[in-house]
Design a protein around this motif. Sequence first.
Motif, short mmCIF file in Angstrom:
data_model
loop_
_atom_site.label_atom_id
_atom_site.label_comp_id
_atom_site.label_asym_id
_atom_site.label_seq_id
_atom_site.Cartn_x
_atom_site.Cartn_y
_atom_site.Cartn_z
N GLN A 109 0.99 -1.24 -0.13
CA GLN A 109 -0.01 -0.07 0.12
C GLN A 109 0.81 1.24 0.04
O GLN A 109 0.53 2.28 -0.86
N GLY A 115 1.14 4.00 -3.09
CA GLY A 115 0.38 5.20 -2.93
C GLY A 115 1.13 6.10 -3.47
O GLY A 115 0.42 7.57 -3.57
N THR A 170 -7.47 -1.12 -4.04
CA THR A 170 -7.41 0.50 -3.74
C THR A 170 -6.68 0.54 -2.55
O THR A 170 -6.30 -0.41 -1.94
N GLY A 171 -6.56 1.91 -2.26
CA GLY A 171 -6.22 2.26 -0.74
C GLY A 171 -6.81 1.71 0.52
O GLY A 171 -8.11 1.42 0.30
N TYR A 182 -7.46 3.07 3.04
CA TYR A 182 -8.25 4.23 3.56
C TYR A 182 -8.91 5.42 2.91
O TYR A 182 -9.95 5.64 3.08
N ASP A 183 -8.43 5.19 1.65
CA ASP A 183 -9.07 6.35 0.79
C ASP A 183 -9.83 5.75 -0.51
O ASP A 183 -10.55 6.56 -1.20
N GLN A 184 -9.81 4.41 -0.53
CA GLN A 184 -10.54 3.65 -1.72
C GLN A 184 -10.45 4.07 -3.11
O GLN A 184 -11.33 4.14 -3.92
N LEU A 185 -9.08 4.69 -3.43
CA LEU A 185 -8.92 5.18 -4.50
C LEU A 185 -8.04 4.00 -5.22
O LEU A 185 -7.10 3.22 -4.73
N ARG A 211 -5.46 1.77 -6.91
CA ARG A 211 -3.88 1.83 -6.98
C ARG A 211 -3.16 1.01 -8.11
O ARG A 211 -2.25 1.61 -8.53
#
Length: 601
Positions: free
Chosen positions: A84, A88, A184-185, A187-190, A192
Amino acid sequence: MSSGEVRHKVISFRNKMILIFIFMTIIPFVLFAYYAHLKSVEGISNANAAFAMDYLVQSKNNFDEYLAHLNNQINEVIGNKKLQQLMGEIPHTPEEESLFTSEMLNLLYQSMPYVDAFQIRVFPKDPSKYPLYMSSNVLNFQGVLENEAWFRQSMESVTPTWQLFLPGENQQSKPILSKVKRFTGLYDQLPRGLVVTDLSDDQLGRYLSPSHRVPQQRTYLMTGSGFVLYDSDNNATVGQPIASPELMNLIRASSEGAGTLEIDGGSMLVTYSRLNEEPWYLVSSTPLQALTGPIKKINNVFLMFLVVYLICCVGVVIYLTLYFTNPLLRLVKSMRKLEFGEFHYALPNSSRADEIGWLYRGFNNMAQRIQELIEQAFRSERAKKELEFQVLSHQINPHFLYNTLESIRWKAASHHMDEISEMVSSLGNLLRLSLNQGKEITTVAREIEQVRAYVNIEQARLGAPVRILYMVDEQVLNAPFLRLLLQPLVENAIHHGIRSNFDNGKIILSVRQEGRDIVIQLTDNGEGLPDSIIESLNKPHSADEKASRRGVGLRNVNDRLKLYFGESYKLKIDNTNGTHITLKHPVMSEEEAERSPYPSS
């Protein structure tokens, strides 16, 4: 009527008999063989379908567990904090990218032992920003990744997808089935990037390999649309649609089943089952030709036998024509001449000793001396009546024989000759029970009574008591029973078991009912039967002539039981510490006994 017309009629009659012979023997034989062949193929197909389905379901369950476990392993990789962290931030300098590549490749190397797959790869969402990392051999990818349809589709999908990479699309010489999962990340759910888990045919083969017990069996892993993902036959059809519209129709109708279908132009026994973890189907196919190979050998033997049989039939017809039909034609022609007054006509003298020769010589005698022939016919008729009278006079009436034996027994008893009286009485009972009024089915009680009569006679003959214990369940005494089964067994126990040691010898005869069978056990403490007799029971009669003569009673009982009730009812003999014989007889109702098709003696 001319002689040509006579010949035509005789030949026509012969041809009719030949046709009747063919219709009564050859055609039913062929039809029965064809029916037996169809039933054999059906039975083998059903048995193999059941076995293949069990094996397929087990393979499916194992593969489902593997896919679920693999998904958990991938999730652990995605949840790795190092991964992660690395994914990131995008590196901005060559030094940062070099450090990223080193740490990323090291992370993948460390993760491989914990993932049950050929290899695991991680692609960033913007591959073009990682030129050094993308050029590493670990990723096994050439070209612009952003232009690949599977990459774009996977980046847009929130659910994992599967991608099949054929040779030429990857750096391996074999197809690779890859699970592609966007992550995804934490914590941010973006988004990756993508985690690509590659499965080689070695991983798939561990769970999808066909059973070695079934010859030429083949296993497929395919999608619901028929696209082949794995083929146990060296991946011959991987990346292609399955060549069987019939199979696709079955799959659309049910999630699991079996049937005989056409695949690639060949008739196959096919079983299939849908996976639980993925919308895929596991399919097993076996060529019917491989399953019915032994039957074809039997068919070849049958065809050879049929050819030999036909040749023999033709030979028999030719033999009958030359040796019987043609002489009869000459005889009929001569009789026609005799009918028109040609008494001087005579057939050539025949030296044959059968009916044809007799007819020839008789015809010549008729032509020469008609009056003498009439007188001779009269004498022959009188001699025939006398012969019939002699035959009738010498026929023995069983009831007369019973009455005579009873008279002998009564006279012996009146003269206090008890042994002779008892022996004659036992003989009468033995004869009466053995004949059983010509019926094949008797009762258990009458069989026991016959054994007792036989034992009484043997005791009188041998001059020594035979110690025999009867243990009979009363509820089976009136049960229908095949006659002459117990007396040969008792005779065998006396003569081959305890005869050499009457003082210590004993026999136990027990009769009871177990379920739908009457179970009879005969035990003696003698020396035991020779192994040759026991081994010869289920061999052809000529296999061991000496043993066959000695064990004729046992063989007779064993053969009759198998003939009437099947192989499961043959004798069971234990030769340990004496002889222990177990006989099973099915329980028959009175109606079944009356309808019994068994021939009487």
